[in-house]
Design a protein around this motif. Structure first.
Motif, PDB file in Angstrom:
ATOM      1  N   UNK A   1      39.842 -42.787 -16.448  1.00  0.00           N
ATOM      2  CA  UNK A   1      40.617 -43.158 -15.274  1.00  0.00           C
ATOM      3  C   UNK A   1      41.808 -42.239 -15.072  1.00  0.00           C
ATOM      4  N   UNK A   2      42.057 -41.908 -13.817  1.00  0.00           N
ATOM      5  CA  UNK A   2      43.358 -41.386 -13.436  1.00  0.00           C
ATOM      6  C   UNK A   2      44.176 -42.619 -13.098  1.00  0.00           C
ATOM      7  N   UNK A   3      45.198 -42.879 -13.877  1.00  0.00           N
ATOM      8  CA  UNK A   3      46.054 -44.051 -13.689  1.00  0.00           C
ATOM      9  C   UNK A   3      47.062 -43.690 -12.603  1.00  0.00           C
ATOM     10  N   UNK A   4      46.830 -44.261 -11.414  1.00  0.00           N
ATOM     11  CA  UNK A   4      47.641 -43.938 -10.248  1.00  0.00           C
ATOM     12  C   UNK A   4      47.671 -45.149  -9.332  1.00  0.00           C
TER      13      UNK A   4
ATOM     14  N   UNK B   1      49.710 -36.385 -16.321  1.00  0.00           N
ATOM     15  CA  UNK B   1      49.091 -35.251 -15.643  1.00  0.00           C
ATOM     16  C   UNK B   1      50.042 -34.749 -14.558  1.00  0.00           C
ATOM     17  N   UNK B   2      49.855 -33.516 -14.169  1.00  0.00           N
ATOM     18  CA  UNK B   2      50.646 -32.946 -13.085  1.00  0.00           C
ATOM     19  C   UNK B   2      50.158 -33.580 -11.784  1.00  0.00           C
ATOM     20  N   UNK B   3      51.051 -34.211 -11.076  1.00  0.00           N
ATOM     21  CA  UNK B   3      50.697 -34.947  -9.871  1.00  0.00           C
ATOM     22  C   UNK B   3      50.545 -34.026  -8.672  1.00  0.00           C
ATOM     23  N   UNK B   4      49.506 -34.269  -7.909  1.00  0.00           N
ATOM     24  CA  UNK B   4      49.309 -33.569  -6.642  1.00  0.00           C
ATOM     25  C   UNK B   4      49.460 -34.540  -5.480  1.00  0.00           C
ATOM     26  N   UNK B   5      49.715 -35.805  -5.809  1.00  0.00           N
ATOM     27  CA  UNK B   5      49.758 -36.841  -4.784  1.00  0.00           C
ATOM     28  C   UNK B   5      51.168 -37.209  -4.382  1.00  0.00           C
TER      29      UNK B   5
ATOM     30  N   UNK C   1      55.246 -41.468  -7.315  1.00  0.00           N
ATOM     31  CA  UNK C   1      54.406 -42.181  -8.277  1.00  0.00           C
ATOM     32  C   UNK C   1      53.773 -41.207  -9.261  1.00  0.00           C
ATOM     33  N   UNK C   2      53.899 -41.529 -10.516  1.00  0.00           N
ATOM     34  CA  UNK C   2      53.324 -40.694 -11.569  1.00  0.00           C
ATOM     35  C   UNK C   2      51.816 -40.928 -11.675  1.00  0.00           C
TER      36      UNK C   2
END
Length: 85
Positions: A28-31, A67-71, A75-76
């Motif tokens: 999962x990407x926890x987002x 992770x490096x966020x692109x969103x 929010x991390x």
């Protein structure tokens, strides 16, 4: 997981326990990590702890890394990996 209403998340964990054999994995990407549940959704706020709680004792956490966020800049994001035991 972030699109699932928090009250329905236990059903996600139950489904994962039914479908995955020992050794099976949930990735999962926890987002959006750090987003308060009270602010609504989707996306609903979540954490690795929330995901672990839904999966239950039938899974062990293998990884939990930022992770490096692109969103969304507020929010991390985290990378989480769980294995069925």
């Amino acid at each position: 997981f972030c699109a699932i209403d928090p009250q329905d998340r236990p059903a996600f964990g139950e489904l994962a326990r039914r479908l995955l054999r020992p050794g099976g994995r949930v990735a999962s990407i926890v987002y959006p990590a750090g987003k308060a549940l009270a602010s609504g959704g989707p996306p609903w706020g979540m954490s690795t702890v929330d995901l672990a709680g839904a999966l239950g004792s039938g899974f062990r956490q293998v990884e939990d890394q930022p992770v490096v966020s692109c969103g969304h800049p507020s929010w991390a994001e985290r990378w989480a990996l769980f294995a069925r035991v």
